[in-house]
Structures are given as C-alpha cells and as structure tokens.
Design an enzyme around this catalytic site. Sequence first.
Site, PDB file in Angstrom:
ATOM      1  N   CYS A   9       0.861  -1.172   0.000  1.00  0.00           N
ATOM      2  CA  CYS A   9       0.000   0.000   0.000  1.00  0.00           C
ATOM      3  C   CYS A   9       0.900   1.225   0.000  1.00  0.00           C
ATOM      4  CB  CYS A   9      -0.877   0.046   1.245  1.00  0.00           C
ATOM      5  SG  CYS A   9      -2.074  -1.297   1.338  1.00  0.00           S
TER       6      CYS A   9
ATOM      7  N   GLY B 108      -0.328   0.446  -5.195  1.00  0.00           N
ATOM      8  CA  GLY B 108      -1.667  -0.104  -4.991  1.00  0.00           C
ATOM      9  C   GLY B 108      -2.651   0.455  -5.998  1.00  0.00           C
TER      10      GLY B 108
ATOM     11  N   ASN C 252       0.046   1.014   5.831  1.00  0.00           N
ATOM     12  CA  ASN C 252       0.807   0.190   4.896  1.00  0.00           C
ATOM     13  C   ASN C 252       1.535  -0.882   5.690  1.00  0.00           C
ATOM     14  OD1 ASN C 252       2.398  -0.876   2.839  1.00  0.00           O
ATOM     15  ND2 ASN C 252       3.947   0.730   3.014  1.00  0.00           N
ATOM     16  N   GLY C 253       1.273  -2.156   5.374  1.00  0.00           N
ATOM     17  CA  GLY C 253       1.931  -3.232   6.093  1.00  0.00           C
ATOM     18  C   GLY C 253       0.956  -4.345   6.391  1.00  0.00           C
TER      19      GLY C 253
ATOM     20  N   CYS D 275      12.433  -4.012   4.449  1.00  0.00           N
ATOM     21  CA  CYS D 275      12.103  -4.939   3.363  1.00  0.00           C
ATOM     22  C   CYS D 275      13.030  -4.671   2.189  1.00  0.00           C
ATOM     23  CB  CYS D 275      10.654  -4.748   2.934  1.00  0.00           C
ATOM     24  SG  CYS D 275      10.255  -5.678   1.442  1.00  0.00           S
TER      25      CYS D 275
ATOM     26  N   TYR E 135      12.181  -4.114  -6.108  1.00  0.00           N
ATOM     27  CA  TYR E 135      11.017  -4.287  -6.959  1.00  0.00           C
ATOM     28  C   TYR E 135       9.924  -3.234  -6.777  1.00  0.00           C
ATOM     29  CZ  TYR E 135       6.964  -6.458  -9.106  1.00  0.00           C
ATOM     30  OH  TYR E 135       5.865  -6.690  -9.872  1.00  0.00           O
TER      31      TYR E 135
ATOM     32  N   CYS F 231      15.199  -7.000   6.216  1.00  0.00           N
ATOM     33  CA  CYS F 231      14.392  -8.204   6.337  1.00  0.00           C
ATOM     34  C   CYS F 231      14.653  -9.042   5.108  1.00  0.00           C
ATOM     35  CB  CYS F 231      12.901  -7.853   6.433  1.00  0.00           C
ATOM     36  SG  CYS F 231      11.864  -9.338   6.498  1.00  0.00           S
TER      37      CYS F 231
ATOM     38  N   CYS G 152      12.162 -13.729   3.329  1.00  0.00           N
ATOM     39  CA  CYS G 152      11.626 -14.488   2.181  1.00  0.00           C
ATOM     40  C   CYS G 152      12.717 -15.341   1.543  1.00  0.00           C
ATOM     41  CB  CYS G 152      10.947 -13.568   1.167  1.00  0.00           C
ATOM     42  SG  CYS G 152      11.993 -12.240   0.566  1.00  0.00           S
TER      43      CYS G 152
END
Lengths: 508, 508, 508, 508
Positions: B2, B28, B103-104, B271, B277, B482, B485
Amino acid sequence: MCGVFALTQAEDAARLTFLGLFALQHRGQESAGITAVSPEGTLLTHKGNGLVSDVFASETLCELRGSAAIGHVRYSTAGGGLNANIQPLTARIARESVAIAHNGNIVNDEVLRNQLEDAGSILQGTADTEIILHLIARSTQQTFAKRFQEAVSAVRGALTCVVATRDSIYGYVDPLGYRPLVLGKLGDGWVLSSESCALDLVGASYVRDIVPGELIAIKLKTQELHSSLTAPDDALKNKNEHQGRITAYANSISAHKTTASADLEHYRSRCVFEHIYFGRPDSYLWGQSSTVKRAELGAALAREAPADADLVMAIPDSGIPIAMGYAQESGLPYQLGLIRNHYVGRTFIEPTQNVRNFRVRLKLNPVRQIVRGKRLVVVDDSIVRGTTSRRIIELLREAGAREVHMRIGSPQVRFPCFYGIDTPKRRELLAQSFTDEEMRAFLGADSLAFLREDTLVRVMDNGLAAATAAVACAPEQNRNWCTSCFSGKYQDEFAQRASRNEFTDAEF
Amino acid sequence: MCGVFALTQAEDAARLTFLGLFALQHRGQESAGITAVSPEGTLLTHKGNGLVSDVFASETLCELRGSAAIGHVRYSTAGGGLNANIQPLTARIARESVAIAHNGNIVNDEVLRNQLEDAGSILQGTADTEIILHLIARSTQQTFAKRFQEAVSAVRGALTCVVATRDSIYGYVDPLGYRPLVLGKLGDGWVLSSESCALDLVGASYVRDIVPGELIAIKLKTQELHSSLTAPDDALKNKNEHQGRITAYANSISAHKTTASADLEHYRSRCVFEHIYFGRPDSYLWGQSSTVKRAELGAALAREAPADADLVMAIPDSGIPIAMGYAQESGLPYQLGLIRNHYVGRTFIEPTQNVRNFRVRLKLNPVRQIVRGKRLVVVDDSIVRGTTSRRIIELLREAGAREVHMRIGSPQVRFPCFYGIDTPKRRELLAQSFTDEEMRAFLGADSLAFLREDTLVRVMDNGLAAATAAVACAPEQNRNWCTSCFSGKYQDEFAQRASRNEFTDAEF
Amino acid sequence: MCGVFALTQAEDAARLTFLGLFALQHRGQESAGITAVSPEGTLLTHKGNGLVSDVFASETLCELRGSAAIGHVRYSTAGGGLNANIQPLTARIARESVAIAHNGNIVNDEVLRNQLEDAGSILQGTADTEIILHLIARSTQQTFAKRFQEAVSAVRGALTCVVATRDSIYGYVDPLGYRPLVLGKLGDGWVLSSESCALDLVGASYVRDIVPGELIAIKLKTQELHSSLTAPDDALKNKNEHQGRITAYANSISAHKTTASADLEHYRSRCVFEHIYFGRPDSYLWGQSSTVKRAELGAALAREAPADADLVMAIPDSGIPIAMGYAQESGLPYQLGLIRNHYVGRTFIEPTQNVRNFRVRLKLNPVRQIVRGKRLVVVDDSIVRGTTSRRIIELLREAGAREVHMRIGSPQVRFPCFYGIDTPKRRELLAQSFTDEEMRAFLGADSLAFLREDTLVRVMDNGLAAATAAVACAPEQNRNWCTSCFSGKYQDEFAQRASRNEFTDAEF
Amino acid sequence: MCGVFALTQAEDAARLTFLGLFALQHRGQESAGITAVSPEGTLLTHKGNGLVSDVFASETLCELRGSAAIGHVRYSTAGGGLNANIQPLTARIARESVAIAHNGNIVNDEVLRNQLEDAGSILQGTADTEIILHLIARSTQQTFAKRFQEAVSAVRGALTCVVATRDSIYGYVDPLGYRPLVLGKLGDGWVLSSESCALDLVGASYVRDIVPGELIAIKLKTQELHSSLTAPDDALKNKNEHQGRITAYANSISAHKTTASADLEHYRSRCVFEHIYFGRPDSYLWGQSSTVKRAELGAALAREAPADADLVMAIPDSGIPIAMGYAQESGLPYQLGLIRNHYVGRTFIEPTQNVRNFRVRLKLNPVRQIVRGKRLVVVDDSIVRGTTSRRIIELLREAGAREVHMRIGSPQVRFPCFYGIDTPKRRELLAQSFTDEEMRAFLGADSLAFLREDTLVRVMDNGLAAATAAVACAPEQNRNWCTSCFSGKYQDEFAQRASRNEFTDAEF
C-alpha cells in the site's frame, strides 16, 4: 493517427480483432470499434469512446458473432470528438450494409463534402471517412470493388482502410502509401493490420505489406484473395510509361512473391514518423524493425553530431533506442537519468498553487544520483513545440546536471502534416520561426543538433552503413519517404494550398 | 503493498494529497481514499475502488476542504476486496473523529480480532487496520498519542501509518521499520509519504526518514512537530541496556539532526524488496536511489555470475537497471531485446483458440532483428513462481535466440512474506521445492544464477565496493534488512508459526 | 417511515423479499436492502440508495442464495443519507453474523450512543438501528433471543424490526406497538411484513398481527415458531397486576388463536396515520382495510362538517377514499376536479422564470370543465404546513371554482412525531400557531373543518356507527391509538422533553 | 405513440422544453431529446434512452443554450430501440442544420426508403422520421418551407411534427389530422405541444389547435407566425371543389379566429383513442376535456348496457372517469374495489415459483372488504388482447365477488393501427376472432358489453345528449374520427394492404 485491423475465417473474429486493436492502442486512445460479419451476412457493430478495454466487455464480444471482422482505434483530431465520428462507420448502400475503418486524412474533404450536400446527401458527422461512404453510395458502378475504386479516385491524401461487406473484407492503401498496412495469415484466414505487432499478439504470421495503390479483396466463403492496383494519377507524371512494370509488379504481388517493389519506389510517400515515433518499437514497418531503425538513426546522429560528455540518456520512451544507438556509437555510457512513470493513468488535476513544470513531473523524474555534476547527452526523437524539452532540461539542471547537450534523431519539423498526424499549426512549430541557435537558447541547452534530412533518408533506405555517404542525398532521390513536415514539399495541391493559407487564415 | 501520504498547512490539501497518491499509484491500484481535516475540525472522507484518477474528480477534491489531509492507495490482499476495507478508515473515538491509513500487515490480527469481539466490539470489515482503531477506542489513556501507542504496542508485524484527528496529523513506523516513511517540507507545512517520488511531484523537499518505532505528531494550528520513540519490546532482548542511546537518538531525531541511526542498526528489518522491486525507480528509499541500487546489484551479479554471451537484455521494467549494471560491469552491449507495451490498459479477454504464451505476449514482444542468432544474458529482479520467466524464454527462443543465460538480481525466494507483500503460498514458490539446476531446466535456460544473500546485504549496506568482500557476510551481521523471504528467519513468533502451518494447513 | 419484510423456507427467498419490498416501496424510496441466509449459514447482503428496482438486478438476487431473507426500504430522516445507514445493518456479534432491519425511531438514541462510545464501541453511522446491534454485542446473556431482549429493554420509542442470524429469523414489535407487523404463511414457511399488501403480492396468506411487546422467533431448520412477550415496564404502571392476563394472552398468541387483545388494549399506541396516510390503501392494518377506514372517516366528517356545495372532490391520492365517503354520506356527486400526474418520475428542475405554483402543477392539474363556476368540497387527509393546500386552492380558483370548502379527514396536527414519521418542527406546523379561522384565511378557503379527535378515535375503534356517539370520547378512553401529534401527549419522557426543547433549541 | 413540444422566445427554452416533455411523459417512456437553437444559430441536441428526468441533468439543460427549442418523447415501436432513432433527428441540409421531432407513423415508409437508397442516399436508422429529412434534402425547392411541403406531400399516414432551423420553428399536422398539436402563448413567444397539459405546466395559455394540413412557421427574430394549409390530395376526392372554402378557412386560422373548422370536417381522421386512452385526463384535446369525454362515454354506456348490480368500480387508471360516468348515470354507488399501486417503478423480476396472476398483482389489488359478496359492474376503456382483464376478473372472484359485469367504454378493437399506436397484430386482437359471447366466456365475466361505434362517434361529436339518437349514425357521417381499429376502414391504400397482408405474411 489511427489504427485499423481486420481478419477472416476465425472462430472468434471479434475477440481476436479486440486483441488486434489492443496491440494497436498506441495509435489511438480516443475511441474504438469493431464490426463483425455475422453468419447471416449482417454487420454487427459496437463502438464507443475510450480505450479498447473500456469499450468492450466479454459479453459484447460474444454478441459480435461471425468469423470475419474489422476494427478501428482512433486518435481524434481537432473538433472530432463526436459520437457520429467513431469508426467503423456503417451504411446501407445499394440495399447492402458496408462498414469502413480508416487511417489517414483526406485533404480535399471540404470540396467533396460540399459537392455531396449540394446533391442532397445528408452527412452525419465531421469525419472525412463518411465522405468515402457517400461517394461509394453515389457511384453507379456495378460491383462493390468498382464502386469503391471510383470513390477513392476522387480522394486526395492519406487513405489506408479496411472495409467489410456481407461477403468480403477489403484492405486498401492509397497510391502514395503514406500509412502502412500489413497482410498476415492465421490458420485458413487472413489478417490485415496497421502494424505487425498486432499479428504477433494474435499469433498470425507476417505475409507481406499491402503496396501503394493496392486494393485487396478477401472472399469470406472461399478465403480467396484478389489484388488490384491503381497508380497515382496526378501526383506523378510518368504513369503511362511504367504501366508495363506496374502490371508485372501487380502480378507478383498477387502471388505474394515480392514485398518490396524496388523498381517502383518513386511511387511511395511513406510517413517517416511511423518509424521514428508512432510505430510500436516492436513493430516491423515496411519490412524493418522500428527499434533497430531508431538505433541506427541514433548512431548516425552520434557520427554527425558528437558531444564531449560523461553519459548519454534518453527522454523516455521514444528517445530510448535512439539514445542507445548514440551511446554505443559514441562509446559513452548509457544511463537512466530520467525515469518515466508508467503507472499513471490520465489526470487533469493540477495543484492550485504553482509547482514548477508540474505536467512534466507527472511523467518524468530525474535520478539525482546519476545526473548530479554530469555532462549529459540528452536524446529525443523530435522537437515540435519545444516546450516539454525546455522543461525537462530545467528539471535536469535542478537535479544538478553540469551540461546538457540535446541531440535530436530527426530534422527540424518546420511544416504541419496534412496526412493524418495531429501536428500543431505552422506558427507553433519551434523550428518554423527559430534558427538552431535560437532554439538552443530557448531550450536552455548547452548545445543542440538535429539529424540531417538527407542522412535520415539514407539511413531509412539503406541502414547505418549509408549514413555517412560522401555526397548529400539530393531531394529528388527520396522516392520512398514523405518528409514534407521537414521540407514543406507536399505531394498534392490541396496540402500545398492549406499550408500557404495557414499564415493568412487564423481559423484554419 | 500500500502507499500512504499526508500533508499539512496547504491551501489545497486534498488536491496535493491526490497528486501524492497519484505518484504512489504503483504501490496499490485496488482502491484509493483521502480524508481531509476541514477548517471546522471535522474529517471529510472520499474513497472508492479503482485508480486514484478514477476515484477522484475535481469537484470531489473541492468538497474535501481543509489544509491538512491523509491519503491511501491499496493493493488488496486475498479476500480483501470489501468496500468496508477501503482506507482511510474512520471512526468516532472518545467523541472525536479519527482517520487512519496503513501500509503493512499485522501478523497477530486473528488473536486481536477475537479478543475485541469477545469484549463486545463490532468490526465492520476484514482489514487489519480496523483492529488498530478498536484498540485505540478501548484504551483508557488520556491523550490520543498515548492511546495510539498503547494500541500499537499490542500489534506485531509491519505497521507504517498516517493518522488524522481534528487537531493533528500523525505518522508512525513500527519498531522494526519494515516499510519506509519519509518526512518532507512544503512551505510552512509538512509532508509524510511512503516514497520520496511523491515529494518530488508536489514540489516538497526531503527532510529525513521516519525511524523505526517513531511516532511523529504535527499540530495543525502551530505546525509544531513532536517525535517520540518506542523500541521493540519483545523481538529484541537488549532494550534496556540501550535505553540511554535510544534517548540520545530520539533527541537528535527530533531536531532532524540525523537520518541514519548507525548505532541502533540492529533494530531494523527493512524490506529489501522495496528497493529491488516495489519502490518507483526514481524514489530514494532510506537515503538511496533505487535505480542506482539496482544497477549496483546488477554489477555485483556480473562479477559473481558472468556469462559468455553476445549481449545483455532485461525483462522490463524492473529488470532494466539491473541489466544495465550487469552490461556495464561485464562489458557486453546492453540491447532492447524485449519491448514492453506500456500503452495497454488491463484486459481479461483472451482468444478462444489457443495462442501460445498469450498473457506474456500482451505485455512483452521480442525484437527478432536483435535477438536472432544471439547468445543472450537475460536479467530479471527475482523469480517467484517462475512461470512468466519460462514463457519469456520460450518467446525468445521462438524469435531465434541461440543461448539464454538467465541472471537474477536477488537470491532464491523460498518463503512467503507476512509483512505486507502479497507473495504466493510457500508451496508455489519455485525455489522452495526446486534446486537451482531443476529451476534452470524448468525455465528452459542454458544457465541460471542468483545473487547471493550475503552479497545482496553487503551491496545494500555499502554499495558495489563491498560486493566482493573476501569473507561471506554472516547472517547475524544483517542488522538492517528483512531477508526472511530468502532465509525463512522471521522476526516474530506469529510469522514463524504461520510459515510452519503452511505445509499442514491447506486453508491458511 | 420504513418498511420491513422477512420470509423463510422459500426456494427463492431473496427474489420474494425483493417483491415484498416492491409492495412496500411507498414506505420508503431512499434506500433498499436484502440480507439472505445462505445454505451455509452466512449472511449475504446487498443494499444501496434508490428504489428497490434500481438497487437490485436479477443477477444480484441470484447471488443472494438461501431460503430465508430479510429486507428493508427506508425513508431517510434528516441528516441520514449516509451509506452506513442503509439497512439491513449487519455485524459479527459473539463470532456470529447478525442482520437487522428496523422501522420506527428510538427516542433515547443520543443517551445510548454516548454510553456505548464511552465504553469503547465504534459506531459507523448515524442510524439509531446501529445502537441496537451494539447493545446486543455488549449483552452478556447466553442466547441470542435473551441478548436481543436485554438490548431492546434499554430502548424507548417505536421499534418494529426483523432480524436474521445463521439459524433463525426474528420479528419484534415494541411494547406500545406504534408500527404494524403482520405474520403470514407461504407454503411451509412464514412471512413477516410491515403491511398485508406485501403478503398479497407474494401469494402468502394472512395469519395474524404481531402484538405489542412480542418477539417471534422462527427456527430455519424446523420452521418452528416461538413467541415471547414483554410488557412495557415504565410507560405504564400496572404491569404486575396484569401479569396473569399477559401470560394467558401470550399463550393464545403462540397458538395464533387470537389476533385482537381486547382486554390488554391499554398497552397499545398505534400510529393513527398508518391508516390515514402511510399504509397502502389496499393494505389491511391491525385487521382493517385502510380504504374502508378512510371512507368511514370521510362519512363521519360529512356528518360533522356538512357543506352547501355542488360537488365533492379529493386532493389525490390519499384524499380520494375520504372524499368518496364524504360524497356518499352527503349525497353530493363525487367528481375528478384534480388530476394527479402519475407518469412523472422525480425532477428537481424548475423553470428559471417564475411559473406560479410550479411544484404543485408538476403533480396536479384541475379539470376546468368540471370545476368552473362550481361550489366545491375539497377533501384531504391532513394539513401539516398548509403550503401545498393553499396552492391547490389557488389553482382551483384560477380554474374558475366559485367556492372552496376544505374538509380534512383528521384533527389539527399541532405537535411533531418522535416515533418514526418525518414531520416538520413544531413551529412549522400550521395548526400549532394558527386558529382554525386563521388557517382558513391562510389557505384562502371559504370554509375549513377538521375531524374531531374523539370522533377519529371512535371511528378507528368501532367504525362509522360510533362516529356520532352522544358523549365525546374522553382522552383516557383512547387505549389503542397514538394521537400525540394532535394532543402533544407523548408516551415517554424523552419525547416529552424533545417536544419541549423545540421551542428553545433552534438546532434540535 | 410519441409526444412533441416546441417553444420560442423564452429565456430558458431548453429548461421549459424539458418541463413540457415531462408533462408529456405518458406519451413515451423509451427515449427523450431536446434540440435548442443557440443564439449563434447552431442546433444543440441532447438525447438518450430513458425517462426525461433520466436523460437530462440540470447542467445538460444549461448547455442547451438558446431561446427556442424543440423536444420529443418516444414510445418505441417494434425493432426501433436503436440509438440512431432517438429524436429529434438532425441533419445538415443545404449547408444548414435542421432538427425534427415526429409523432405518428408513415405507412409508405418502405417504398420511400428504397427510392432514396437507390438514388444514393445513406440512411442511418430505421425510424421513418429520417425519411422526411432525406426527402427535404433531395427537394429542389428554394425555401425551407417549400422543401418541407414537397417532402411531406410524398408521405402517407400520421405525421404531426415540430421542426427547428437556425431561424425558425415549424409545426405541422398531416391533412387527415390523426394526432393533435396545440398552439399556446407564453410571454412574447409561442408554444407547440401534443397536449394542452404541457401548456399548463409551463404557464402558457392555450391559443388554438393546429388544423389538419397546416404548416405553421414562427420566425425566431420577430416571433411572426405564418400559417399555410395543404388539403389531402389523394385520400379525398373533392379537393378542388372545396378550394375556396379552404382558402377562407386558412385565412381565419392565420388570424386565430377559429379553432374548429366545422365546414371542413370531412377532412379529419382524428384518433379516437387519444381521448379514450392516451391523452392525459387533464388534457384538452381538440377543444374537449378528456376526463369529461370519458365520463360521457361511461354515461352513454350505462344507458346502452345497464346491469343489475350492487356497485360500479373501475379498472384503474383509464377506466376511472368512464366508471364514474357509468355510476352517476345508473345510480349505482361508485367504489374503490381495485387499488392501483402507483409507487412502483418498473420491474422485470418475477418469483421463481408460481404466483397466480403475478404481473397483474404488481399493479392491482382488490379491496376484499368492498368486493366480497357483491355484484360488480367493472368498467374499462377497451379490450385488446383480453388477457389482463381475464386475470383481474379472476382476482376479483378470489376476493369474493358474487357477479362481475364487464362494461367497456369503446367498441370491439378488431384491426391493427397503422397510424402511430403500437397495437398487436390482427390475430392477437381478442375481438378479431371471438364473438362477444365467446369473449365473455374467455374473460370469465357474468356479462359483457361494449359501447357501439355509432354511439361513440355521436358522443365524441356532440356529447352525451347525442348518445341515444333514434337512428344509428351511418359510417359516412363520421367525418371527424379515425375508427379504423374498430371498422377496418383505413384511409389509404398502404394501410389497407398492410392489414390484408397480416393474415398471409407471418413476418409483417
């Protein structure tokens, strides 16, 4: 600018035509329409204002039953936002339905319109395409093809179109061939499209280009394809002496044996901006990749107008391949100094209080870390009014650029186009009233250079190798390209007159 | 994903917030909303499904009177297409109106939701953001700031948000700082935005990043800005021993004296995909240009995984700067082998009959003249499911590519994200079940290489120079990013549990 | 004013509920909504602003799967045009979904709303119906029926509602029974409706009225119907002494053995305007045909207030049966002196230049050939502000009427309604500040007469035969009807207080 | 059925035309349109499908600038839902714009359409109105009025229309005068309207009817009104001998000295259903109140076909004044036995499971308390297919009616209409194939009676007094009314032929 598409013998003709138009969306965002020939031979049309994906829903496409269809996307020219102008236009002529989709511009439309109205015809819209329908309706010829040919013989200007009747699909390119039209094959049927990128999307293979003056007719029952050729009758003088070659050429065309008509090249007036700006970069136009052509123009530009700089960057998107060609030829690194925001839709909302260069910022943002303190070569495809370029240079200087060397992949645009491109009036063209040095000053660049017209024509004809020929290419040697927006040399009296009138008639 | 935006003391707050959201549209496209604080202190909200430019008309923005506003664009996660979930969410709490845009992703939302409902609260939607409002409403603290801090102390996960009340605008980033939030200055007022590109569009200047755990409050009357800091209480153990440094840090933050908190770096969990990206390439995130960072990753990749090839090309758009970095470092030419069609809107219409790789063709088309007969390095930012990459390689081979060497600018994505990115379930991640060699075979590439996780972290921290450090970076040295992933090492028990459950619980 | 509808055990519950609402459209044109209980036990709701036929399409009704549903049409009261107020309202309470549709008005809503918000509840809209949901959510009772009864025990005012949960449909009427609710049978299932006309349309048969204070519960699995009764606890004093009779009564109700509770009549406060104005003329309310009741009132009026005239005519539509009753009793011919234009939709467009009485002309037009030169008895149901009546008399005089004798089928409306009817403020009621003679002069009539309140009550109770009883009916004998808008005698302290405040508080 | 309206010299012509159309909404709910003549002399048109109030917003009306306008509401006939058919139709003729709005039906449209297309005209839609435009365009006359008259001289059928050009507004009624058109005065300007009710709404005063064959022209600059008259040339034989009287008559018309042309009455063929059914009951058509006319027909019916019954009731709405006339003449009480639900919009949703007579129930509901046990006279205006009447009788019997005596205020409809009314095909008309007794049995009535055709004509001509003339009125004495739907005697060969074809040609 518009895009046309047609296809035959497909299970879902309207769906595939939708996709063809989707691939041609860059040629017109104003309106879209499809006419399908139903199994019963009636013409079913749906059209509307907006993007292809807004105008058509899946159910609508289902209702456009039939195995053949034609389609159109339209970029409205001034005063043309009427619903009655959305194409394909349809009419009942000789008790039979006809639909037509057209790309180009008729230069003698006013004359023809008045003739028709005086004879009692009622025209619905303001689009010149409607004139063709009325000319067909008034023709006393017996077959549709002959009625059509009689009609277009009265027309001057750029006229690439596709037509649907209950039993045939037609494709036509005017004798000077301003706008492209390609023929493709999909299964047992045929495809006609303004650009090859639409063939790629629907999975069709490229067959050949429709040549200038050619009328191609596809019978829906048999998928038989018949081609007939008309030479330009007044723009060129030497029609008769070439008749033999024309006939031979027509025969080879009909057999799809040739796609380039080398020995008839003087008949063409291809719009050079189809390659430089309008065509999708992944399209092959008149047999050449636009991306590769642009890179060649960029390389030629680097030879002709080098710059002492740290890096080469483009004004996205159309400047990108030209800038890459320039960078590779010059040995300077190519970098992303400006980012284009592709996520945005359209908005007409502006801040109340002043934000400098707001409209440009909506689309473009410099990358400070790349631009700061650097001497930049900034490459674009063309300069029309120059206002956007000026603002971009301002943004780059704000972001810390040390020097800005503007390089343009085409000559100075000094004259309006009357063949289907929506250029501003002559007086608004920067290069019409300014010298190169005045333009440089106006733009705020440290240097400015354009590609020379003869270099452009040579590269378009023969690639980069031909760019640096010792002798300049004489204008009379340009037998393939319409460069009237650079030179002001139009192919017909109507455009010549319109161009002259521009300085006297404020309301042109 | 978002995007959030807020600004104060602007003549046309809603209009500028609209533009801020317009610049954040890439974060978004599902829904958009704005809440303005009217001169009388009431909150005026307009929101709806669709793009920012579809949701807001000029008149609507006029009705959102007031000199302060917050806004939100939303990328819906599964099951979240409800109208009740469109943000900003508003509520009357303690007889006063509150609006919040978030956002999150909250990882313990299920637990909190059940607690609230059992106590008699009625929740309207399924968005986790609503939970925060109810926690604030249930708090017995006296000031809004304290009620807010009590509420967020119960929350685990990624929580970057902006809040509006009748007299203040608030900005908050959770103690681990997963998502970015920048502070800008525009005239006498302040701006908060997920990314710096929105500051550029509205003409605001960048001040600093909001730091992890920081709650910033802006009084609308005085434009006074107050900052308070919360350290993570359970994710990290050493809170107390650092209290002195935290306080000193908070003080310097309040004075905007520092934007990087070098000595508290272990508190962050940024992130890494924001840079690779999500972020717009022209944004500066956590002080760095995303375009430059991507180019550095590409260069590091060229060192780590070179290829014997003729040219480098990108999978547009996010692969472009990585590919350019790779090309420059490797010395291979960078070329436009694939063209992305940016003109298209969205369409869900497909041909009835099969067109191979149709969905990919809608967006991408190879340039045959460039690709044919060549050995290609094809660069992309990441591989998730791998299906699109596979189809692109197929298209390139059809276009005549001789060899395809796939190079990926990030490590293998093996685990789902629980912090706000809409990744597929664990079992659908290609790298979860396949070895690199199996992936190469699946994709049909001649070779395949990923960037190593430790290289990634080093380049993110210290740039290209740090890429080839002799010693691999130990996981415990990653105090800023982070990378769960890639590694599956989540910062909290809820995400750990959810990740474990994925293999046993089909309905997760 | 609103209308509610519910039904169970029908193959197409949403479709039939749509039709039920369609028949109740006259009770509210502002918004409409349906909640269906799906076979899986989830509640599916669709609702929106507009007429029933605008809000629902056939596909929407298909998506509202399930064999039970509730529905609502709403006539918005001041300030209530919010989307959040469109009913049915739904909420998750005790981890289960609940939907409610309400007709009436809660008089102590402000008090309850503040109590809830202070305890940390978040209310979305401004509708008083939401308060009931929060009261249910806060209840600590174990079963839904008990939670509901605890909730409504806190509420004062008019509260007729239908409720849906995963396993039951409920119908409820407050202890004073202001608004009607009828029970019908359709196949194996049950129907609840504000008026009987909706039963007729869906083909259901009338069973009985829901009595004041009754909560009826229908189990969806078994179609078992359970009834429980609450007596008013504070409005009336003699609750305890009647407990035995209440219980006996409740038992007979449960067996559908009685529809009139003659011996408990002092518990009722039925809105007399349901018969005179709101109810559809083909409805049976509380066991009586509205058309017949209106004709009886007209006949009583003819006895009480005869006129020396040529003909009787009505102000359409609600005046028609009253006028016909008047004509028949008086022996004067009944004629169509005014035609109402039923074809019109709504329009808010007015002529720029002045057209006298334009708004009235939109709906009504006199027939000159009938009116010219005649002495008219003009009958209407009531006078509220009097402005429309005044304009109609003006139109009639313009059309040539010689005399206009205005006759009104109800007493003077002097006080506002707090029980669900959208009356103007006290000061705007013509009869509040004007004597009958002043009103006659204001209206421009030659004579003016109202029906007496005691006659009204007697006719409502016992028909025309009771109209001319020798002795006036004492107010304490009125045990069935709410006539507070005539008398100002409200049943509860909140309405009493609100009525008093109207003269002091401009913003009430 | 359609409605037309025009007005001149009004500050807000489009707004008032909107209101005029609003008042004529009952004549057509399919589409609506307005063309305004702008101050600059251009024609501005807005039109669309739907009700007048749906098609026009306040802003749209503002854009239709100008002091003169024409408007149209349309009731689509079969196959005519095309956008191209929405009126006013506009065209550029002789380099000038023309707009036309038409009420009626051209019976030789097929012949004319083919002639036009064979000569090279292109027609856009299927509406016969477009033919008139093309005939005007093809005319070689010099003035617009003469071009128009030449055009309509080729047309047969019902043709009442209003026309706008840059300098004039025209109104025309065909020589047989099937459809009404009234002239009104508003300030300095003029109004033309299908019915007088529209004059009432805009505050205009009635001047006179436009007479058969009259073309009225209003100059916009001077408001001068010029009238010219055309006699029917082929339908009637005696044109020449009457020429003198026609001229005298035309002169008196121009001076507005007469509104009834008693001595030319054989020229008229007025549609009798304009009074019985279509006209709004408050309209004055051809100088008479429709409400009064209907009551007279009802009274004549009571004399001709009395019934031994308890009460008289109507099938609402058009049966109401006829029933009241019947009741008054017969001495039986008139009562509201059926209530029509006027609150409903349109809905196409039906219950899945069978509800008997559902479609009728949507609109009509019997009042049991009135109907039960009674012998009813049920009055309606006409019987076409008879299916609705049959269902209503069924509903009344279910409600307890003892006897049902059906009385119809017009003769048996045995033939289709070709002059603008959308009747079913001949074979679907109940009276075409059934005797009165068979119809009674089909309807389920205890008795059935129609008004005799000669009585109808006499009452239409001379009122109730003439109803019971000793001698029947011979068909040749009917010089005013089109009664072809009763008698099958059409005024022209095209309608005669079409009527004959109906039994042989299934696809007519």
